[in-house]
Design a protein around this motif. Structure first.
Motif: not given
Lengths: 239, 264
Positions: A137-138, A141-142
């Motif tokens: 998920n975002g 990833r970050r």
């Protein structure tokens, strides 16, 4: 010889447009410095100059004491970057993404495995090492991009609007995590247009129309008003 | 030095992994020359009479004539494809990641170039294998001697791709570039017809073909497939590779190249 980030007299023009005008600041090691500016203030240009995607004939940038113009290799080796745009290869696994980056920084293979293991351990993502980046998920990833930016143990960490597109919880988690990194001695430059990511104890730089509008401790700069109000009244842009 | 080698391995490895994740690309790259070989060439052989010209020592069918040109076409399309993926990388941000590596930019670009060349060469061999299945064969030694020519041609056309990627700002503009580069390069060359044949219809066109670096990639490959070296073609390809690489390095120079114009 500073181990932080130092910028002096930096100028940049795009044709007739002055994008940056006499920008100078210092961020010592162990400091979380927030670079706040409305859209179009010149943040992206500054980031491009700091990462040597652009080069300016005027002014100087020192990363961990190395002149980016004269010793680009040593300077870039001391710099970790989290870009605003996602830069993961979504078709590659978490591990492949990390090892690709490590190789780009010339880390020897035996060290790479240990560092990647340690980084994934810290993120609690070890069992996901062989999943494709696309499946994360975002927020994950970050965090992975952040872990990647630290693989070569840089002295200076540059994050360009790293919370764009994240939900509130992920935003708070990554902001807190990077503050911890600064407490551990890293020099952090965090660009944002969101005032709620800045703490009173942070070093604050305000960039407006290509020039530094304020430079100091965030709490001292805002005084009695909220940072958001202060920012609005000084730049005319809602933050 | 291990760091340099590591960078090379990582970049070539990434290209390869990306490539095997795109099966459509592999199939498309293979189908294109096969269509030319089995349909176009079959129809065209009746229309075009070929005389015996070096490196051929006997009459050949048109299918045999066209094989080197199609090998070079694979290299050309792949060079353009890799250029396209460079523009894509730039829009996606992974180019930034590459360019903030502390290794010199020319080395990073060279690794990228080599990565795309390796893939091109693999595709050419896949094409040659299929052609061989249909009895369109070259001397056995030719399959070995052609390798350096394919690598060199791949580097030259990959460098052309790098140059284009440094000057084309957006992905959307790419289709136009393809039309203006691929088709003239391919048709104004010796890939489909020998130059002497071209001279019969227009000496001017023949001269343009002779000055087209792609013609020399085709001829280099053609002679090497028969284990012969065409020195003139080799010189053309080497010089073109050097010139194109120099322009690419210039185009990617942070002080003046694409990044500056792009951000403007």
């Amino acid at each position: 010889m500073s181990s932080g980030l130092s910028v002096s007299g930096l100028e940049f023009r795009f044709g007739p447009k002055q994008a940056l005008e006499n920008v100078s600041f210092e961020v010592p090691a162990g400091t979380f410095c927030a670079l706040l500016g409305p859209n179009g203030a010149g943040k992206s240009t500054l980031v491009s100059l700091l990462t040597r995607l652009l080069v300016s004939p005027d002014g100087a940038i020192h990363i961990a004491g190395y002149d980016l113009q004269r010793k680009p290799r040593a300077a870039l080796a001391a710099l970790g970057v989290v870009f605003q745009q996602p830069t993961l290869d979504l078709n590659l696994t978490v591990w492949q993404n990390l090892s690709y980056f490590a190789a780009l920084h010339g880390l020897p293979r035996n060290i790479v495995s240990q560092r990647i293991d340690a980084a994934l351990e810290r993120l609690d993502m070890r069992e996901r090492a062989h999943e494709k980046a696309r499946d994360l998920n975002g927020g994950h990833r970050r965090r992975m991009e952040l872990a990647r930016a630290l693989l070569h143990e840089p002295k200076v960490l540059l994050l360009d609007e790293p919370t764009v597109g994240l939900d509130a919880a992920a935003r708070a988690a990554i902001t807190a995590h990077v503050h911890d990194l600064a407490d551990q001695g890293l020099c952090v430059l965090w660009t944002t247009h969101l005032t709620d990511e800045v703490r009173d104890s942070d070093h604050l730089l305000v960039l407006h129309q290509g020039a530094i509008l304020a430079d100091g401790q965030a709490g001292a700069i805002r005084g009695t008003s909220s940072l958001s109000d202060w920012f609005l009244s000084h730049t005319g842009a809602a933050a | 030095m291990s760091g340099w080698w590591g960078v090379l391995r990582a970049i070539v490895g990434r290209e390869f992994l990306r490539y095997i994740h795109q099966r459509e690309r592999f199939i498309a790259a293979l189908v294109r020359p096969l269509v030319w070989l089995f349909i176009f060439a079959a129809g065209f052989r009746a229309a075009l009479g070929l005389s015996i010209i070096p490196p051929y020592q006997t009459y050949i069918t048109y299918e045999v004539y066209i094989v080197p040109g199609l090998c070079a076409m694979i290299l050309l399309f792949n060079g353009m494809q890799s250029s396209l993926s460079l523009v894509y990388d730039r829009e996606m941000g992974s180019m930034r990641l590459l360019l903030t590596s502390p290794f010199p930019r020319w080395w990073l670009l060279f690794c990228r170039l080599l990565g795309s060349t390796v893939i091109s060469v693999l595709q050419v061999y896949a094409f040659l294998a299929i052609a061989a299945l249909f009895d369109i064969t070259m001397p056995a030694l030719g399959y070995v001697t052609v390798l350096p020519g394919l690598i060199l041609g791949g580097l030259m056309l990959g460098a052309l791709g790098l140059v284009l990627s440094s000057f084309v700002r957006q992905l959307e503009n790419f289709a136009g570039v393809m039309n203006f580069v691929i088709f003239p390069m391919f048709f104004l060359s010796s890939a489909l017809y020998p130059l002497w044949k071209m001279a019969e219809s227009s000496p001017l066109l023949r001269n343009i073909c002779a000055a087209n670096p792609f013609t020399h990639v085709v001829e280099l490959v053609r002679f090497l497939l028969y284990a012969q070296l065409n020195m003139g073609a080799l010189a053309w390809v080497v010089v073109s590779t050097i010139v194109l690489s120099a322009i690419a390095v210039w185009g990617y120079d942070p002080a003046r190249g694409m990044m500056k114009r792009r951000s403007a």
